[in-house]
Design an enzyme around this catalytic site. Structure first.
Site, mmCIF file in Angstrom:
data_model
loop_
_atom_site.group_PDB
_atom_site.id
_atom_site.type_symbol
_atom_site.label_atom_id
_atom_site.label_comp_id
_atom_site.label_asym_id
_atom_site.label_seq_id
_atom_site.Cartn_x
_atom_site.Cartn_y
_atom_site.Cartn_z
ATOM 1 N N LYS A 176 2.421 8.050 69.947
ATOM 2 C CA LYS A 176 1.461 8.934 69.309
ATOM 3 C C LYS A 176 0.253 8.589 70.027
ATOM 4 O O LYS A 176 -0.501 9.616 70.104
ATOM 5 C CB LYS A 176 1.489 8.125 67.998
ATOM 6 C CG LYS A 176 2.751 8.248 66.907
ATOM 7 C CD LYS A 176 2.724 7.789 65.643
ATOM 8 C CE LYS A 176 2.762 6.324 65.464
ATOM 9 N NZ LYS A 176 4.311 5.977 65.557
ATOM 10 N N THR A 177 -0.122 7.587 70.365
ATOM 11 C CA THR A 177 -1.395 7.617 71.127
ATOM 12 C C THR A 177 -1.541 8.197 72.292
ATOM 13 O O THR A 177 -2.110 8.798 72.889
ATOM 14 C CB THR A 177 -1.676 5.730 71.638
ATOM 15 O OG1 THR A 177 -1.436 5.031 70.399
ATOM 16 C CG2 THR A 177 -3.060 5.637 71.947
ATOM 17 N N ASP A 231 -5.469 4.635 64.726
ATOM 18 C CA ASP A 231 -4.136 4.245 64.586
ATOM 19 C C ASP A 231 -4.009 3.442 63.366
ATOM 20 O O ASP A 231 -5.018 3.086 62.751
ATOM 21 C CB ASP A 231 -4.114 3.299 65.787
ATOM 22 C CG ASP A 231 -2.344 3.181 66.170
ATOM 23 O OD1 ASP A 231 -1.795 4.038 65.703
ATOM 24 O OD2 ASP A 231 -2.124 2.325 67.033
ATOM 25 N N THR A 288 2.818 4.375 61.040
ATOM 26 C CA THR A 288 4.021 4.224 61.108
ATOM 27 C C THR A 288 4.562 4.434 59.493
ATOM 28 O O THR A 288 6.061 4.348 59.408
ATOM 29 C CB THR A 288 4.512 2.766 61.346
ATOM 30 O OG1 THR A 288 3.397 1.813 60.723
ATOM 31 C CG2 THR A 288 4.368 2.708 62.968
ATOM 32 N N ARG A 343 8.493 2.718 74.711
ATOM 33 C CA ARG A 343 7.722 1.509 74.787
ATOM 34 C C ARG A 343 8.758 0.525 75.252
ATOM 35 O O ARG A 343 8.654 -0.307 76.254
ATOM 36 C CB ARG A 343 7.150 1.165 73.820
ATOM 37 C CG ARG A 343 6.076 -0.029 73.885
ATOM 38 C CD ARG A 343 5.334 -0.416 72.703
ATOM 39 N NE ARG A 343 4.343 0.526 72.510
ATOM 40 C CZ ARG A 343 3.690 0.676 71.164
ATOM 41 N NH1 ARG A 343 4.295 0.009 70.258
ATOM 42 N NH2 ARG A 343 2.819 1.621 70.951
#
Ligand code: ADE
Length: 353
Positions: free
Chosen positions: A81-82, A126, A175, A234
């Site tokens: 997302k980032t 975030d 999330t 990740r």
């Protein structure tokens, strides 16, 4: 193996001079994610449908010479997302300011960051579901009318002051989309869910990262790591570092399928990508609660993990892999869970889905 052409040459050079396997490079480790983040849609692997929609929105915004609509990305952690917010900023040719809701505790935190924005810039928040009520109230007029409504004075003498802000784009990431308040959710023009990655996509992510880090890997090696990466880039990027350590110390440095599999076995990452925490959680439900259902708090206390971590980090993949189910009465496992963990008999048949 094809290495995808990258736009991050100076980062590549920095990393190649400073190989990942050096244990002392703590600062390097901290910056690892930033260094390998793709900066363009071409280098951003996966999320194809989302990328196509975003490209159109970006082009339209550029043609109108207006900032992009406010965007909300939701989905499990580690799916990019980032990274995607950074790609959008790059494509729009604007700066991005990155923060997270827990660091916007006091009104002056959010006011300060809003007032620091320049025209067209992107503000990335975030964990936006964790924004407090006051911060949310400040954000509403900022998002809708690009103004800050400030009050001064007390009771009868209270005055409202409208301070104009430059037009900006808010990108929120969460999330837990369900925990976002309705009014905040409604103020996002574009809302998208990020999906887990396929094995092929993860293998591409791994090959790309290996290219940047100067790690030698075969296509089968990349697939072997991808299979155990829980659909999450990740995790794939973390595993390649760990496997590369093994490859260097125990083998000739090259990551082949066998090297990847034996390293991941030693690391106790099984062929579903589950680690000890996941297995303990599932085994607990099977052995102590006859397959479930059992409440999340009970599970958390029994395995010594935080309930929130279980919900946000462990569960999304276990649910998607069909190894766990959420019910109103708690968590249950599936017949596949019994099989995967090597249990011969499924005990409480009626409770299974
Ligand atoms: N690294 C992390 N996420 C990535 C992605 N989606 N594409 C390429 N590299 C990545």
């Amino acid at each position: 193996m094809s290495i995808i052409a990258d736009d991050n040459d100076f980062q590549k050079e920095k990393i190649q001079k400073n190989p990942v396997i050096k244990a002392e490079t703590i600062e390097f480790d901290k910056n690892f994610e930033n260094c390998i983040r793709p900066k363009s849609f071409e280098n951003y692997i996966g999320q194809s449908a989302l990328k196509e929609t975003l490209k159109i929105s970006i082009e339209a915004a550029k043609k109108r010479e207006l900032p992009l609509d406010h965007l909300l990305f939701y989905g499990p952690p580690g799916l990019g997302k980032t990274t995607l917010a950074g790609v959008i900023a790059e494509q729009m040719g604007v700066e991005i300011k990155i923060t997270s809701a827990p660091s916007l505790e006091r009104p002056r935190d959010i006011i300060g960051i809003l007032m620091s924005l320049k025209g067209g810039e992107i503000l990335f928040i975030d964990e936006i579901h964790r924004l407090n009520k006051v911060a949310e109230e400040i954000l509403y007029p900022a998002m809708e009318d690009f103004v800050l409504d400030m009050t001064t004075g007390k009771s009868q003498t209270v005055k409202t002051l409208r301070i104009p802000l430059p037009k900006f784009t808010l990108i929120g990431a969460t999330t837990k989309a369900g925990e976002l308040s309705g009014p905040l959710r409604d103020r996002f023009g574009i809302i998208h869910r990020l999906e887990f990655y396929t094995e092929d996509e993860l293998a591409q992510v791994i090959s790309r990262t290996a290219g940047i880090l100067n790690i030698e890997i075969t296509e089968e090696g990349a697939h072997a790591i991808a299979k155990r990466s829980r659909g999450t880039p990740r995790i794939a990027n973390r595993l390649i570092k760990r496997v590369s350590d093994f490859a260097l110390v125990k083998y000739d440095g090259k990551i082949t399928k066998d090297v990847a599999n034996s390293s991941l076995d030693v690391l106790k990452i099984d062929n579903f990508g589950l680690d000890n925490t996941d297995r303990n959680l599932l085994k607990l439900i099977i052995e102590k609660y006859d397959g479930g259902p059992v409440g999340i708090e009970t599970i958390a206390a029994a395995i010594g993990e935080d309930a929130r971590t279980i919900e946000d980090v462990c569960e999304p993949y276990l649910l998607q892999a069909g190894l766990l189910q959420r019910t109103p009465r708690g968590r249950k496992v599936s017949p596949a869970t019994y099989r995967h963990l090597g249990y011969k008999t499924v005990q409480n048949q009626q409770s299974l889905f």
